[in-house]
Enzyme design. Structure first.
Site, mmCIF file in Angstrom:
data_model
loop_
_atom_site.group_PDB
_atom_site.id
_atom_site.type_symbol
_atom_site.label_atom_id
_atom_site.label_comp_id
_atom_site.label_asym_id
_atom_site.label_seq_id
_atom_site.Cartn_x
_atom_site.Cartn_y
_atom_site.Cartn_z
ATOM 1 N N ARG A 185 0.809 -1.225 0.000
ATOM 2 C CA ARG A 185 0.000 0.000 0.000
ATOM 3 C C ARG A 185 0.841 1.272 0.000
ATOM 4 O O ARG A 185 0.343 2.358 -0.249
ATOM 5 C CB ARG A 185 -0.956 -0.014 1.213
ATOM 6 C CG ARG A 185 -2.087 -1.031 1.085
ATOM 7 C CD ARG A 185 -2.786 -1.281 2.417
ATOM 8 N NE ARG A 185 -2.041 -2.197 3.277
ATOM 9 C CZ ARG A 185 -2.394 -2.533 4.511
ATOM 10 N NH1 ARG A 185 -3.482 -2.006 5.055
ATOM 11 N NH2 ARG A 185 -1.663 -3.374 5.228
ATOM 12 N N GLY A 197 1.755 -13.829 5.743
ATOM 13 C CA GLY A 197 0.928 -13.237 6.792
ATOM 14 C C GLY A 197 1.635 -13.203 8.136
ATOM 15 O O GLY A 197 2.673 -13.839 8.330
ATOM 16 N N THR A 198 1.040 -12.440 9.074
ATOM 17 C CA THR A 198 1.703 -12.215 10.363
ATOM 18 C C THR A 198 1.794 -13.498 11.206
ATOM 19 O O THR A 198 2.744 -13.670 11.975
ATOM 20 C CB THR A 198 0.984 -11.110 11.149
ATOM 21 O OG1 THR A 198 -0.431 -11.372 11.135
ATOM 22 C CG2 THR A 198 1.224 -9.737 10.527
ATOM 23 N N GLY A 228 -7.860 -4.444 12.573
ATOM 24 C CA GLY A 228 -8.588 -5.613 13.088
ATOM 25 C C GLY A 228 -9.497 -5.182 14.237
ATOM 26 O O GLY A 228 -9.092 -4.402 15.099
ATOM 27 N N ASN A 230 -7.263 -3.522 17.044
ATOM 28 C CA ASN A 230 -5.994 -4.154 17.420
ATOM 29 C C ASN A 230 -4.822 -3.270 16.990
ATOM 30 O O ASN A 230 -4.721 -2.879 15.838
ATOM 31 C CB ASN A 230 -5.934 -5.517 16.699
ATOM 32 C CG ASN A 230 -4.575 -6.174 16.823
ATOM 33 O OD1 ASN A 230 -3.879 -6.001 17.826
ATOM 34 N ND2 ASN A 230 -4.197 -6.932 15.794
ATOM 35 N N ARG A 260 30.975 21.435 7.123
ATOM 36 C CA ARG A 260 30.732 19.994 6.974
ATOM 37 C C ARG A 260 31.955 19.139 7.266
ATOM 38 O O ARG A 260 33.063 19.652 7.450
ATOM 39 C CB ARG A 260 30.237 19.702 5.546
ATOM 40 C CG ARG A 260 31.232 20.064 4.480
ATOM 41 C CD ARG A 260 30.633 19.936 3.080
ATOM 42 N NE ARG A 260 31.557 20.413 2.069
ATOM 43 C CZ ARG A 260 32.335 19.640 1.335
ATOM 44 N NH1 ARG A 260 32.304 18.329 1.479
ATOM 45 N NH2 ARG A 260 33.155 20.163 0.450
ATOM 46 N N ALA A 279 47.496 40.576 -0.272
ATOM 47 C CA ALA A 279 46.243 40.311 -0.993
ATOM 48 C C ALA A 279 46.548 39.779 -2.390
ATOM 49 O O ALA A 279 47.522 40.190 -3.024
ATOM 50 C CB ALA A 279 45.425 41.594 -1.093
HETATM 51 C C1 UD1 Z 1 -2.212 -5.744 11.273
HETATM 52 C C2 UD1 Z 1 -3.193 -6.633 12.025
HETATM 53 C C3 UD1 Z 1 -4.435 -5.818 12.372
HETATM 54 C C4 UD1 Z 1 -4.024 -4.588 13.187
HETATM 55 C C5 UD1 Z 1 -2.958 -3.772 12.461
HETATM 56 C C6 UD1 Z 1 -2.414 -2.711 13.393
HETATM 57 C C7 UD1 Z 1 -2.859 -8.900 11.178
HETATM 58 C C8 UD1 Z 1 -3.402 -10.000 10.348
HETATM 59 N N1 UD1 Z 1 -3.564 -7.777 11.207
HETATM 60 O O1 UD1 Z 1 -2.814 -5.359 10.052
HETATM 61 O O2 UD1 Z 1 -5.321 -6.603 13.159
HETATM 62 O O3 UD1 Z 1 -5.173 -3.793 13.441
HETATM 63 O O4 UD1 Z 1 -1.865 -4.619 12.075
HETATM 64 O O5 UD1 Z 1 -1.542 -1.835 12.744
HETATM 65 O O6 UD1 Z 1 -1.825 -9.081 11.820
HETATM 66 N N2 UD1 Z 1 4.546 -8.718 8.254
HETATM 67 C C9 UD1 Z 1 5.519 -9.693 8.171
HETATM 68 N N3 UD1 Z 1 5.278 -10.792 7.396
HETATM 69 C C10 UD1 Z 1 4.111 -10.985 6.736
HETATM 70 C C11 UD1 Z 1 3.126 -9.999 6.834
HETATM 71 C C12 UD1 Z 1 3.353 -8.884 7.603
HETATM 72 O O7 UD1 Z 1 6.585 -9.549 8.754
HETATM 73 O O8 UD1 Z 1 3.991 -12.026 6.075
HETATM 74 C C13 UD1 Z 1 4.810 -7.518 9.060
HETATM 75 C C14 UD1 Z 1 4.722 -6.212 8.286
HETATM 76 O O9 UD1 Z 1 5.994 -5.855 7.757
HETATM 77 C C15 UD1 Z 1 4.229 -5.224 9.334
HETATM 78 C C16 UD1 Z 1 3.468 -6.080 10.315
HETATM 79 O O10 UD1 Z 1 3.835 -7.425 10.069
HETATM 80 O O11 UD1 Z 1 5.290 -4.573 10.007
HETATM 81 C C17 UD1 Z 1 1.935 -5.935 10.147
HETATM 82 O O12 UD1 Z 1 1.596 -6.209 8.790
HETATM 83 P P1 UD1 Z 1 0.633 -5.263 7.990
HETATM 84 O O13 UD1 Z 1 0.520 -5.793 6.615
HETATM 85 O O14 UD1 Z 1 1.006 -3.854 8.177
HETATM 86 O O15 UD1 Z 1 -0.729 -5.577 8.748
HETATM 87 P P2 UD1 Z 1 -1.990 -4.630 8.866
HETATM 88 O O16 UD1 Z 1 -2.833 -4.768 7.654
HETATM 89 O O17 UD1 Z 1 -1.573 -3.290 9.283
HETATM 90 MG MG MG Z 2 0.204 -2.301 9.305
#
Ligand code: UD1
Ligand code: MG
Length: 461
Positions: A16, A83-84, A142, A170, A333, A423
Site C-alpha cells: 500500500r 501473513g503475520t 482488526g 488491534n 561539513r 592580498a
Molecule cells: C495488522 C493486524 C491488524 C491490526 C494492524 C495494526 C494482522 C493479520 N492484522 O494489520 O489486526 O489492526 O496490524 O496496525 O496481523 N509482516 C511480516 N510478514 C508478513 C506480513 C506482515 O513480517 O507475512 C509484518 C509487516 O511488515 C508489518 C506487520 O507485520 O510490520 C503488520 O503487517 P501489515 O501488513 O502492516 O498488517 P496490517 O494490515 O496493518
Molecule cells: Mg500495518
C-alpha cells in the site's frame, strides 16, 4: 523476571506504500520507521540479543540497515510473506526457548515506552494480552471482540457489517506465553478472505483451548500504523508535534512551532532559540542560549552555549564551540570545528577544517582540510586549493596570522605563527614566522593607455 524476548515483524510487502523502498525503511522525520520500534524495545532495558527483526520483502536493505545501526539485534528471514501468523511461526527458532514473547508490528513508530512497559508487565497474566485503541476511523484495523473475560480479533476484510461498526481495534502488539503459543501456532490457517495466516487468529484459538486472553487500551495517537503514504505523513506530523512539545516543556524557545522539524535523537538545552524553518536532525546537541537562525539545517551538529547562527546555515557532522558565530549562508561539513568565539561569516564553506579560538573567516571563503590557529583573520575571497585531482592536501595556518584578501593556499602548505600574506597571493611555499608572503605579479602602469585607446576609437568613426 521471566526470560523475555521481542520479535519485530518487518517482512511484509508494504504494497500500500506504492514505493520501491521497504515500508519499514521509510523515514519519519530523519529516521526509518523500524528504528523507532527497535529503540523502543531497547529503551525499556531489553538486551539487544533478545530482540529479533524479521525481514523479508526488501529484506537485504532492511538487514543491512539493522546490522549496521543496532549491532547485536538479531535478524531472521521470512522468505515468503504469508501473513503475520506465518511470520511469528517462521521466527520460532528465535523465541522457542524463552518464557515470554512480545510481538510488535514493525510499522508502529509512535508507540511509547509506557505502552511497551505495560505490555511486558502483562506477561504471565494471560496466555496472550494485546494492546488496543479506540479509533476515530477504525478503517482497516482488526476489530476487537470482547466476550465475557476473553478477547478475540476479527480482521476488517473478514468482519460482518456489525463487527465493522466496532471502534476498538488491534494495535499490533502482543504478549504471549511461549508454552501457550506453541500449543496453537500450528493450528492457524489461511482460511480467510486474504488467504493469509493471521497472528490475530491466535487469540480465538487460545479461547477455544480454554486459555486466557486479555487486552488493554492505549491512546490512538500512540498506536497509528504506517501502511500508506498518507499514514506515513500523519505519523510524521504526530512525531514532530510530540518532539516539539517536549522541548517547549524543557524551556526551549520556538516562536513558530509549525515550521520547525527536530529529530527524536536531538538534544536541546533550555533558552536555546529555534527560529522558523529550521531542521535539526541526527545526534545534534544544541547548547543553552544558542540561537539557530531561520532556514538552517543541522545534522549531527554539536552547538555550544551562546553560539549564534544568523540564518541559512547548513551544518553537518561538525562542532561550533561556545560563543562562536556563523553568518548567513554558510556550509560547514565533514568534521569541521569552530573553536570558542571563532567566526565563519557570509558565503563561507568549511570542510574538515578547524578554525582556532577567536579566529575569523568573515566573507566568501573556502577552507578545506585546513587548520587555523587562534586569532587569525582570513581576508575576503581566500581559499585553500586542497585537491590536486588525486589527494586532499592540508593547509596549516598558525596563530595570529593575517591573510590578505583573495589569497590562494596551494596545499600542502604552511603559514607560520604571526605571518601575513599579501592580498591576491598564490601561496605555494612556507611563509616563515612573522614574514609577509607575497606571491603575485608586481603592478606595472602603462602611461596614457586609455587616452590612446580613445583616440584610435574616435578616428575610426
Ligand atoms: C495488522 C493486524 C491488524 C491490526 C494492524 C495494526 C494482522 C493479520 N492484522 O494489520 O489486526 O489492526 O496490524 O496496525 O496481523 N509482516 C511480516 N510478514 C508478513 C506480513 C506482515 O513480517 O507475512 C509484518 C509487516 O511488515 C508489518 C506487520 O507485520 O510490520 C503488520 O503487517 P501489515 O501488513 O502492516 O498488517 P496490517 O494490515 O496493518
Ligand atoms: Mg500495518
Amino acid at each position: 523476571m521471566n526470560k523475555l524476548c521481542v520479535l519485530i515483524m518487518a517482512a511484509g510487502k508494504g504494497t500500500r506504500m506504492k514505493s520501491a523502498l521497504p515500508k519499514v525503511l521509510q523515514p519519519v522525520l530523519d529516521k526509518p520507521v523500524i528504528d523507532y520500534v527497535i529503540q523502543n524495545a531497547l529503551s525499556v532495558g531489553i538486551n539487544p540479543e533478545n530482540v529479533c527483526v524479521l525481514v523479508g520483502s526488501g529484506g537485504e536493505l532492511v538487514e543491512e540497515h539493522v546490522r549496521k545501526k543496532f549491532h547485536s539485534v538479531k535478524v531472521l528471514w521470512q522468505r515468503e510473506q504469508l501473513g503475520t501468523g506465518h511470520a511469528v511461526k517462521t521466527a520460532r527458532e528465535f523465541w522457542k526457548d524463552y518464557d515470554d514473547l512480545i510481538v510488535l508490528n514493525g510499522d508502529l513508530p509512535l508507540m511509547q515506552t509506557e505502552s511497551l512497559k505495560e505490555l511486558i508487565e502483562s506477561c504471565g497474566k494471560n496466555d496472550c494480552t494485546v494492546i488496543t485503541f479506540n479509533a476515530k476511523d477504525p478503517a482497516s484495523y482488526g476489530r476487537i471482540i470482547r466476550k465475557d473475560n476473553s478477547v478475540s480479533i476479527i480482521e476488517f476484510k473478514d468482519a460482518s457489517p456489525e463487527q465493522k461498526e466496532i471502534h476498538e481495534v488491534n494495535a499490533g502488539c502482543y504478549a504471549f506465553k511461549v508454552k501457550s503459543l506453541e500449543k496453537i501456532i500450528y493450528n492457524i490457517t489461511n482460511n480467510n478472505s486474504q488467504k493469509e495466516y493471521y497472528i490475530t487468529d491466535s487469540l480465538g484459538l487460545m479461547n477455544d483451548a480454554g486459555m486466557s486472553t486479555g487486552a488493554f487500551i492505549m491512546p490512538e495517537g500512540d498506536m497509528l500504523g504506517v501502511n500508506t503514504q498518507r499514514e506515513l505523513s500523519d505519523v510524521s506530523c504526530v512525531m514532530r508535534e510530540r518532539i516539539i512539545s517536549h522541548w517547549l516543556n524543557e524551556g526551549v524557545r520556538i516562536p513558530d512551532t509549525s515550521s520547525v522539524y527536530i529529530g527524536s535523537d536531538v538534544k536541546l538545552s533550555s533558552d536555546a532559540v529555534i527560529m522558523p524553518n529550521v531542521q535539526i536532525y541526527g545526534e545534534s546537541v544544541i547548547g543553552s542560549n544558542a540561537y539557530i537562525g531561520s532556514g538552517s539545517i543541522l545534522t549531527n551538529a554539536i552547538i555550544g552555549d551562546n553560539v549564534r547562527i544568523t540564518a541559512y546555515a547548513v551544518i553537518e557532522n561538525s562542532e561550533l564551540k561556545e560563543g562562536s558565530k556563523v553568518g548567513a549562508f554558510v556550509y560547514i561539513r565533514d568534521g569541521s570545528c569552530l573553536e570558542r568565539n571563532a567566526y565563519a561569516g557570509k558565503f563561507v564553506e568549511l570542510k574538515n577544517s578547524s578554525i582556532g579560538e577567536g579566529s575569523k573567516v568573515p566573507h566568501l571563503s573556502y577552507m578545506g582540510d585546513a587548520t587555523l590557529g587562534h586569532d587569525v583573520n582570513i581576508g575576503a575571497g581566500s581559499i585553500t586549493c586542497n585537491y590536486d585531482g588525486e589527494h586532499k592536501n592540508k593547509t596549516h595556518i598558525g596563530n595570529n596570522c593575517f591573510i590578505g584578501s583573495n589569497t590562494m593556499f596551494v596545499a600542502p602548505v604552511e603559514v607560520e605563527d604571526g605571518a601575513a600574506t599579501a592580498a591576491g597571493s598564490v601561496i605555494t611555499q612556507v611563509v616563515p614566522e612573522n614574514a609577509l608572503g607575497v606571491g603575485r605579479a608586481r603592478q606595472k602602469n602603462i602611461a596614457d593607455w586609455s587616452l590612446r585607446k580613445r583616440i584610435i576609437k574616435s578616428s575610426q568613426q
